[in-house]
Design a protein around this motif. Sequence first.
Motif, mmCIF file in Angstrom:
data_model
loop_
_atom_site.group_PDB
_atom_site.id
_atom_site.type_symbol
_atom_site.label_atom_id
_atom_site.label_comp_id
_atom_site.label_asym_id
_atom_site.label_seq_id
_atom_site.Cartn_x
_atom_site.Cartn_y
_atom_site.Cartn_z
ATOM 1 N N TYR A 151 0.840 -1.192 0.000
ATOM 2 C CA TYR A 151 0.000 0.000 0.000
ATOM 3 C C TYR A 151 0.876 1.243 0.000
ATOM 4 O O TYR A 151 2.094 1.173 0.156
ATOM 5 N N ARG A 152 0.218 2.404 -0.129
ATOM 6 C CA ARG A 152 0.956 3.658 -0.005
ATOM 7 C C ARG A 152 1.323 3.936 1.455
ATOM 8 O O ARG A 152 2.208 4.722 1.730
ATOM 9 N N LYS A 153 0.622 3.273 2.366
ATOM 10 C CA LYS A 153 0.708 3.683 3.771
ATOM 11 C C LYS A 153 1.832 3.031 4.590
ATOM 12 O O LYS A 153 1.925 3.292 5.779
ATOM 13 N N MET A 257 4.396 1.765 -1.887
ATOM 14 C CA MET A 257 4.618 1.929 -3.328
ATOM 15 C C MET A 257 3.429 2.629 -3.981
ATOM 16 O O MET A 257 2.292 2.524 -3.536
ATOM 17 N N THR A 258 3.729 3.355 -5.069
ATOM 18 C CA THR A 258 2.695 3.933 -5.936
ATOM 19 C C THR A 258 3.329 4.155 -7.299
ATOM 20 O O THR A 258 4.546 4.071 -7.434
ATOM 21 N N MET A 274 -0.030 9.237 3.887
ATOM 22 C CA MET A 274 -0.691 7.999 4.304
ATOM 23 C C MET A 274 0.174 7.175 5.252
ATOM 24 O O MET A 274 -0.340 6.363 6.016
#
Lengths: 369, 369
Positions: A151-153, A257-258, A274
Amino acid sequence: MEIKEIGEFGLIDRIKRNIKPSNSSTVMGIGDDAAVIHYTDKETLVSSQLFMEGVQFDLTYIDMEHLAYKVAMITMSNIFAMNGHPRQLTVSLGLGKRFKVEDIDRFYAGLNKACAKWEVDIVGGDITSSYTGLAINITCIGEAGKDDIVYRKGANETDLVCVTGDLGAAYMGLQILEREKTVYYQQVEEYNNKVKEAQSRKDTKRFEALHRERSAIDDFQPDFAGKEYIIDRQLKPEARGDIINRLREAGIRPTSMTDISDGLASELKQICGMSHCGCRIYEKNIPIDYQTAATCEEFNMNLTTAALNGGEDYELLFTVPIGDHEKIENMEGIRQIGYITKESLGAYLITRDGNEFELKAQGWPANKN
Amino acid sequence: MEIKEIGEFGLIDRIKRNIKPSNSSTVMGIGDDAAVIHYTDKETLVSSQLFMEGVQFDLTYIDMEHLAYKVAMITMSNIFAMNGHPRQLTVSLGLGKRFKVEDIDRFYAGLNKACAKWEVDIVGGDITSSYTGLAINITCIGEAGKDDIVYRKGANETDLVCVTGDLGAAYMGLQILEREKTVYYQQVEEYNNKVKEAQSRKDTKRFEALHRERSAIDDFQPDFAGKEYIIDRQLKPEARGDIINRLREAGIRPTSMTDISDGLASELKQICGMSHCGCRIYEKNIPIDYQTAATCEEFNMNLTTAALNGGEDYELLFTVPIGDHEKIENMEGIRQIGYITKESLGAYLITRDGNEFELKAQGWPANKN
């Protein structure tokens, strides 16, 4: 061929003929009320994006085949950015009256090319008319093991911040395309003015000379010499599934990651926000291609701004624990650009001359219209 | 409030505030590169539909809240039509400049209402600007046990053909809406002509009188008396999840199924084509509401044509083995309208006077533009 000649059902049959699902997870593709997908012991990932003519794309720059390839890649990129694998796509098209059956053929040729690259099946969608331009919605469905999803967080203090490939190229490619479009329309305008003048003076000879000039405008060739790479980055982005596979092989699991769609600064702000952390990014470490730099100079634009806020790179931005430093160091095409800090320290860029600037999420101008 | 006042990120935050995932299968909703969904031992169903202003909807008839409710119900209906249960939605919006933040609020209020009805979570989507009207894409994701899924292709000879609810009402509701729209615009046009005339005659008294008339036009109330049901059917369709649940409780598993979006005739042709069979449908058995019949008479339209080709009913059409005849007979709101035959016998309507007419898939006129 006009679409009304074969009708909606005829068009769907024509599209279906060239679509052959290849994934074992595709139980039922196009042809029923819904597609049926079976993933064994995996999570389902879903991402949906809408592309409107004149906002996300301009058909004077990009042809239907490249456009389809691009929108498919952009949507697949979202699934890779979760550390997942895209498997299925649905495609909705709203078609203005000017579109012909051959345009749709080319669009699906581009989609099929993008799908073949990552073994993704087109499993459904919708076709309707539109009173205006072209509207495209792509939904990409993919799978990931529960513990593999990133996740982004998840970024933590001391993590390394990494990006793949290079940044700002797609944005500078767009500047070139816009410049050439302007040059072309200026030529057309000048020509039209000359014609009007000749008409008002009833100057037949001048008129004939202008007629010969006209074909030179019709044959207008945009000047892309030495800009091939950045034009390609704008018109034919690639989702970085190769990186996802290589990270896995190297035993590296990113903590967050994004993908970089709105520009590095905006995506960094997302990850920091996030993950409740800050970051320090070194300007000197941001990977930039030579053509991007040369074009920035030509346009008298700030190179770092193009890399931070340009957008449409579709590279991956991720963080890894500091212990993975050496592994990453040895991987081609991945650059460590900084590190994660406490939230209270904010998100800053450290310039080449040692100054600190707060990162601002400027976003992609196309979304600001 | 103008959207640019709060920006894209502000708008997304505002939307997110009122969205609370309630399904255990929703692992991650809005806020990352993709939504994450977990279905235990189930197949994933996906259906995507695009709605373009001026083609699928007309904002002079329908407000943003009803529109959102309708597009959500239509897409959920596709999942029910597979004998599945909708669980998640993604929503993509392309917004023309005239839309305000309050319009988006109303749109999401309608979506939330539809989602609450069937416990569906909004898990993602996209918002962008549009140079023209409103574009909406809804992707609905749902689940079904592998052996529960009902395709269009499973009908067998001697199966009974059943429909839920009644047909043709939404189409006749649309006729009323179009008539009232025409009446309104005629009044406006007549008024404008009178104003022009008064202006050219410089008749101040007449002018003042006209001014009082103007407010009567502004207060125009469409005449829907006695048409409430069919207007409701057009503006507020309901996906028939109740029928899916009741069939399961009754131990009935349809052999084939679809929802009626393009009209009964078109859907019957789909089922017959994919199941390689024919059918005999009895005109006298087609369920039609009293208001639909009365409105057809008023408009001098053929009632059976409205039911066969009108579309937008979103009722379920399905087939069951003949052995289920009695069970179906006892279920309220389901009508047996005919039976499945060999393919070579074709798809025919048997009229009240005993004539046979071949069924033709006329489709929904809106798709023919």
